[in-house]
Design a protein around this motif. Structure first.
Motif, PDB file in Angstrom:
ATOM      1  N   ASN B  65       0.831  -1.217   0.000  1.00  0.00           N
ATOM      2  CA  ASN B  65       0.000   0.000   0.000  1.00  0.00           C
ATOM      3  C   ASN B  65       0.864   1.266   0.000  1.00  0.00           C
ATOM      4  O   ASN B  65       0.603   2.208  -0.758  1.00  0.00           O
ATOM      5  CB  ASN B  65      -0.914   0.029   1.233  1.00  0.00           C
ATOM      6  CG  ASN B  65      -1.988  -1.035   1.161  1.00  0.00           C
ATOM      7  OD1 ASN B  65      -2.210  -1.630   0.114  1.00  0.00           O
ATOM      8  ND2 ASN B  65      -2.642  -1.296   2.271  1.00  0.00           N
ATOM      9  N   VAL B  68       2.552   1.674  -3.468  1.00  0.00           N
ATOM     10  CA  VAL B  68       1.627   2.145  -4.508  1.00  0.00           C
ATOM     11  C   VAL B  68       1.321   3.629  -4.287  1.00  0.00           C
ATOM     12  O   VAL B  68       1.257   4.414  -5.249  1.00  0.00           O
ATOM     13  CB  VAL B  68       0.323   1.299  -4.516  1.00  0.00           C
ATOM     14  CG1 VAL B  68      -0.707   1.881  -5.459  1.00  0.00           C
ATOM     15  CG2 VAL B  68       0.634  -0.134  -4.915  1.00  0.00           C
ATOM     16  N   GLY B  69       1.197   4.016  -3.018  1.00  0.00           N
ATOM     17  CA  GLY B  69       0.973   5.428  -2.693  1.00  0.00           C
ATOM     18  C   GLY B  69       2.137   6.300  -3.139  1.00  0.00           C
ATOM     19  O   GLY B  69       1.926   7.366  -3.733  1.00  0.00           O
ATOM     20  N   CYS B  71       4.293   5.619  -5.483  1.00  0.00           N
ATOM     21  CA  CYS B  71       4.306   5.598  -6.950  1.00  0.00           C
ATOM     22  C   CYS B  71       3.298   6.610  -7.511  1.00  0.00           C
ATOM     23  O   CYS B  71       3.623   7.383  -8.424  1.00  0.00           O
ATOM     24  CB  CYS B  71       3.979   4.174  -7.428  1.00  0.00           C
ATOM     25  SG  CYS B  71       4.027   3.983  -9.200  1.00  0.00           S
ATOM     26  N   ALA B  72       2.100   6.619  -6.922  1.00  0.00           N
ATOM     27  CA  ALA B  72       1.059   7.537  -7.409  1.00  0.00           C
ATOM     28  C   ALA B  72       1.430   8.985  -7.126  1.00  0.00           C
ATOM     29  O   ALA B  72       1.273   9.857  -7.995  1.00  0.00           O
ATOM     30  CB  ALA B  72      -0.276   7.196  -6.753  1.00  0.00           C
ATOM     31  N   ALA B  97       6.312  -2.126  -5.913  1.00  0.00           N
ATOM     32  CA  ALA B  97       4.903  -2.433  -5.658  1.00  0.00           C
ATOM     33  C   ALA B  97       4.550  -3.798  -6.254  1.00  0.00           C
ATOM     34  O   ALA B  97       3.814  -4.579  -5.652  1.00  0.00           O
ATOM     35  CB  ALA B  97       4.012  -1.346  -6.252  1.00  0.00           C
ATOM     36  N   ILE B 160      -1.743   6.494 -11.103  1.00  0.00           N
ATOM     37  CA  ILE B 160      -2.790   7.183 -10.327  1.00  0.00           C
ATOM     38  C   ILE B 160      -4.058   6.332 -10.327  1.00  0.00           C
ATOM     39  O   ILE B 160      -4.753   6.216  -9.317  1.00  0.00           O
ATOM     40  CB  ILE B 160      -3.048   8.590 -10.901  1.00  0.00           C
ATOM     41  CG1 ILE B 160      -1.775   9.434 -10.772  1.00  0.00           C
ATOM     42  CG2 ILE B 160      -4.208   9.278 -10.189  1.00  0.00           C
ATOM     43  CD1 ILE B 160      -1.766  10.683 -11.614  1.00  0.00           C
ATOM     44  N   VAL B 163      -3.758   3.504  -7.716  1.00  0.00           N
ATOM     45  CA  VAL B 163      -3.936   3.848  -6.299  1.00  0.00           C
ATOM     46  C   VAL B 163      -5.422   3.860  -5.907  1.00  0.00           C
ATOM     47  O   VAL B 163      -5.763   3.684  -4.738  1.00  0.00           O
ATOM     48  CB  VAL B 163      -3.246   5.201  -5.973  1.00  0.00           C
ATOM     49  CG1 VAL B 163      -4.116   6.381  -6.302  1.00  0.00           C
ATOM     50  CG2 VAL B 163      -2.817   5.247  -4.510  1.00  0.00           C
ATOM     51  N   LEU B 166      -6.680   0.854  -3.930  1.00  0.00           N
ATOM     52  CA  LEU B 166      -6.322   0.639  -2.519  1.00  0.00           C
ATOM     53  C   LEU B 166      -7.510   0.746  -1.560  1.00  0.00           C
ATOM     54  O   LEU B 166      -7.681  -0.130  -0.708  1.00  0.00           O
ATOM     55  CB  LEU B 166      -5.204   1.601  -2.089  1.00  0.00           C
ATOM     56  CG  LEU B 166      -3.823   1.367  -2.706  1.00  0.00           C
ATOM     57  CD1 LEU B 166      -2.804   2.307  -2.089  1.00  0.00           C
ATOM     58  CD2 LEU B 166      -3.361  -0.077  -2.529  1.00  0.00           C
TER      59      LEU B 166
END
Lengths: 126, 241
Positions: B65, B68-69, B71-72, B97, B160, B163, B166
């Motif tokens: 999580n 991924v956050g 990355c976004a 991720a 984006i 995310v 999630l």
């Protein structure tokens, strides 16, 4: 000097990997019941899953009651040791494998730099 | 040309002492985590020893999580500023991720095989939405690898999109139930006190391992970007590349 450092780092990495792989196995060996009927091994897994599977069929959430520690006199009826070892081994292999892959790609970047440097030298000589 | 030659002779960005310190800390935390899992934490009454997969499965999911956050967030910053530094942050996080989502999807079914009696349960929304996230992340990396020019911006938009999955993963169990346990999400019965240190140390050790991997991967990406820039400079200077 550099190779010595690399050897030391390699040794430390190997020890860490060994510890990561051995610790679940050691615990497994300690936790296994001493004399277990061979026939109980496979069905035992299904027996243990009966409760959550039943909940699932009934549309309830599995293990909603939480995780409880096993009592002192109780023995594990579902030896999932092999699955545990596989899970830990795969997880750590993936992490160390990825780290090794990064190092390999970094070496490739260095090779690309060296190659470009050679080309620039060759261009200057012409 | 002399400037190019000087840039070429400069060594790639080193990992530095900060990295060594972080790696040492991560190694110590991993050792402590293993000790807490296999020595301190008791076996679970119903599932037995296989429940100990929980201590790597849940931290992997948390780190997934976080990654991924990151990355976004980096993708958003890249789309706004077009700064390649943020692109390096995003692609490094994207790869990690995939790694941690893969760990979640491998350790979960291994545990589930014993606990649920099946490797996979399609009706479990959390499981299925995690698999969807994994596929989105794979698509993100494929876009980066084979998308050609302009792929960086397009894949940033894709990150984006990833995310958004999630919250679905997080609230899936609360909203739709399913077979996933709710022991640490507030509604369940919680976990035995002796199990908590192993879980909390798991969060710490996995975050530190993530830090080590992210640092190394980011350095690789920055060095790659530098090589790309040098190739362009060489080409402009008339060097045959």
């Amino acid at each position: 000097m550099r190779s010595q450092r690399a050897a030391r780092a390699g040794l430390a990495g190997a020890l860490l990997l060994l510890a990561l792989t051995v610790s679940p196995v050691v615990t497994l060996a300690q936790d296994q019941p001493a004399a277990e009927p061979p026939a109980a091994a496979a069905p035992a897994g299904d027996k243990a899953t009966a409760a959550p599977a039943g909940d699932k069929a009934g549309g309830k959430t599995g293990y909603g009651e939480g995780f409880q520690a096993v009592g002192a006199n109780e023995k594990e009826t579902v030896p999932g040791g092999t699955l545990l070892v596989v899970a830990y081994a795969l997880a750590w292999l993936a992490i160390f494998g990825y780290l090794a892959l990064i190092w390999r790609r970094q070496a490739q970047v260095q090779l690309d730099l060296d190659d470009l440097s050679r080309r620039v030298d060759a261009h200057k000589k012409r | 040309m002399p400037e190019l030659k000087r840039s070429l002779s400069a060594p790639p960005a080193p990992l530095g002492t900060g990295f060594v310190a972080l790696a040492s800390l991560a190694a110590l935390a991993v050792m402590a985590h293993l000790y807490l899992i296999f020595v301190v934490a008791p076996q679970e009454a119903t599932m037995g020893i296989v429940q100990k997969v929980f201590y790597i499965h849940v931290p992997s999911a948390v780190v997934m999580n976080v990654t991924v956050g990151v990355c976004a967030l980096a993708s958003i910053l890249f789309l706004i500023t077009s700064n390649r530094r943020f692109d390096a942050w995003a692609v490094s996080a994207g790869e990690l991720a995939v790694l941690f989502a893969g760990l979640v999807l491998v350790t979960g079914p291994i545990w589930g095989r014993k606990a649920w009696g099946v490797w996979w349960e399609w009706r479990d929304v959390r499981l299925t939405s995690t698999a969807v996230l994994f596929l989105i992340l794979i698509a993100y990396l494929f876009l980066r690898a084979f998308g050609g020019s302009g792929a960086a911006k397009f894949s940033a938009a894709f990150a984006i999109f990833a995310v958004l999955d999630l919250p679905l993963i997080y609230f899936a169990v609360k909203r739709w139930g399913g077979t996933h346990p709710q022991v640490i999400t507030g509604r369940g019965g919680g976990i035995a006190p002796m199990m908590k240190p192993a879980l909390y140390m798991g969060f710490l050790s996995f975050l530190l391992v993530w830090g080590v991997l992210y640092w190394a991967r980011l350095r690789l990406e920055r060095n790659r970007q530098r090589v790309d820039e040098l190739y362009l400079q060489a080409e402009e200077a008339g060097v045959e590349v």
